[in-house]
Design an enzyme around this catalytic site. Sequence first.
Site, PDB file in Angstrom:
ATOM      1  N   SER A 137      76.047 -52.424   2.315  1.00 18.53           N
ATOM      2  CA  SER A 137      76.348 -53.853   2.248  1.00 18.53           C
ATOM      3  C   SER A 137      77.860 -54.057   2.319  1.00 18.53           C
ATOM      4  CB  SER A 137      75.726 -54.461   0.987  1.00 18.53           C
ATOM      5  OG  SER A 137      75.716 -55.863   1.059  1.00 18.53           O
ATOM      6  N   GLU A 155      65.816 -56.932   6.185  1.00 22.60           N
ATOM      7  CA  GLU A 155      67.037 -57.126   5.409  1.00 22.60           C
ATOM      8  C   GLU A 155      67.089 -58.457   4.650  1.00 22.60           C
ATOM      9  OE1 GLU A 155      69.578 -55.245   4.742  1.00 22.60           O
ATOM     10  OE2 GLU A 155      69.756 -53.708   6.295  1.00 22.60           O
ATOM     11  N   HIS A 209      66.941 -55.726   2.000  1.00 22.65           N
ATOM     12  CA  HIS A 209      68.318 -55.310   1.749  1.00 22.65           C
ATOM     13  C   HIS A 209      68.430 -54.566   0.423  1.00 22.65           C
ATOM     14  CE1 HIS A 209      72.633 -55.697   2.472  1.00 22.65           C
ATOM     15  NE2 HIS A 209      72.801 -56.079   1.220  1.00 22.65           N
TER      16      HIS A 209
END
Length: 524
Positions: free
Chosen positions: A216, A335, A440
């Site tokens: 990230s 995600e 995610h």
Amino acid sequence: MRYVHALGWALAVVLLAACTRGDGGATTPTPADPAVVHTVSGALRGVVADDHRLFAGIPYAAPPVGPLRWRPPAPAPEWNGERQATRSGPRCLQDPASDPEFGRQTDEDCLTLNVWTPPASSEKRPVMVWIHGGAFVSGNAGMYDARWLAARGDIVVVTVNYRLGTVGFLAHPALGAPGDVGNYGLADQQAALRWVRDNIADFGGDPQKVTVAGESAGGMSVCDHLVAPGSVGLFRAAIIQSGPCQTQAALPVAEQRSLDYAADAGCPDPVTAAACLRALPADKLRKPVWFVGIGANDLTGPVTGTAALPVDPVSAFADGKAARVPVLIGTNRDEFTLFVALSYLQRGDRYLPEEYPGLLADTFGANAAQVGARYPVDRYGSVALAYAAAVTDGEFACIADRIAADLAGRSPVYAYEFNDRQAPAPEPLRTLPFPVGASHSLELRYLFDVGGAPPLSPEQQTLSDQMIDYWSAFVTSGVPSASDAPDWPEFGDGSYLSLQPDGSRVTTGFAEEHGCAFWSGLRN
């Protein structure tokens, strides 16, 4: 993309948190006491277990407080005697409201790192330096228990704290020479990499075999290090997990927003702003992003057009100006469902059909109608899943595919998709009216013991073992490999390794599945 930023990637990481091989290289004498390591600053006493060692809370730079606030990191002070290194240091300053579990333990004096090693021996192991995610506004090194990578992978893992939010990335022109402001958090990461270069041999690590890795915001940081002048020579390979590296702020925009921020904080005069800002109590800086509606990465995060980061990394990749090192890069199949879920949980957003055009307009601007036609609600069964699919493809999958293609012509690139759509998730994410799938950050617990979710099934544990093997082999040799698992080809003609608990497999259909030709057409 304003909507992604406003959701706050920090919340995703916090929610989840609540939630093999040496290469026969150089050797050093086995330490007499494996719990004690001597660094350039002094001796450390860590924790020794049967299959790993941990040295935690190690200062790699001076406390960035008082006159050192918004300045490049200074060398760590020395100490006498043995310093206890059994607990992670304070987490860098962040907003307790967006960090409910750990908010009481944050501090400006936070520039520490943790070192996880295999059992002490005379052999030098390869090193992975891990940069945490959290939107550049939250997260910490202590969230990532790396003993699996150290024990099974036989590598040294270093997890790093760095300045966040306003303290890490404010780009007020009074804080430094023209073009030399912002990016203090990025400079911290570089200081940690230099610390590794200078000290990691004492922990049994090989300073010539360092891989920089992150997820990230940490993955975005890795993109920056691939093009940042101050990062040259500090690593020999890179891992980018779910890092959409196009969301960098340009200096003029960051400076103006920083001027506005300073004025709102009571420091409106550009002549005296630096002294005024450095005199503010730390608590006034805990909320760096929710300012006049500005989203998270609009104000805090890496700043391009600066001395530290002259060019946007994605543009640099396309121009062939990235460090020529092996790269492992990938995204998760679903995600953005996590961010949709967080919006549902935090704000009660129900994503009604009549709201879909507005969501798309807020996210994709003039391209909203084309995106809506490509991602109709009836194909996905709900607005939440249609919207999540669009943002997953446009802002994660196809950005990663573009980066892989740009880098592959000059360096070895290995691409993956984490595709376990039943991946264990924290309890709140298991009570939604839609599945989060392989969302995610859910791949992290296959590499680290981050807790906060049900245990892996036997099939998922096998996938976890394979991922640890692939990642550690890449750190060791620049080529990911795993026993009893498929060979991982270079990206070449678009080859990906789809990581699945029912058997990982090589695929060349990633770009087509995520509509990357469509998204490329919109950008052009």
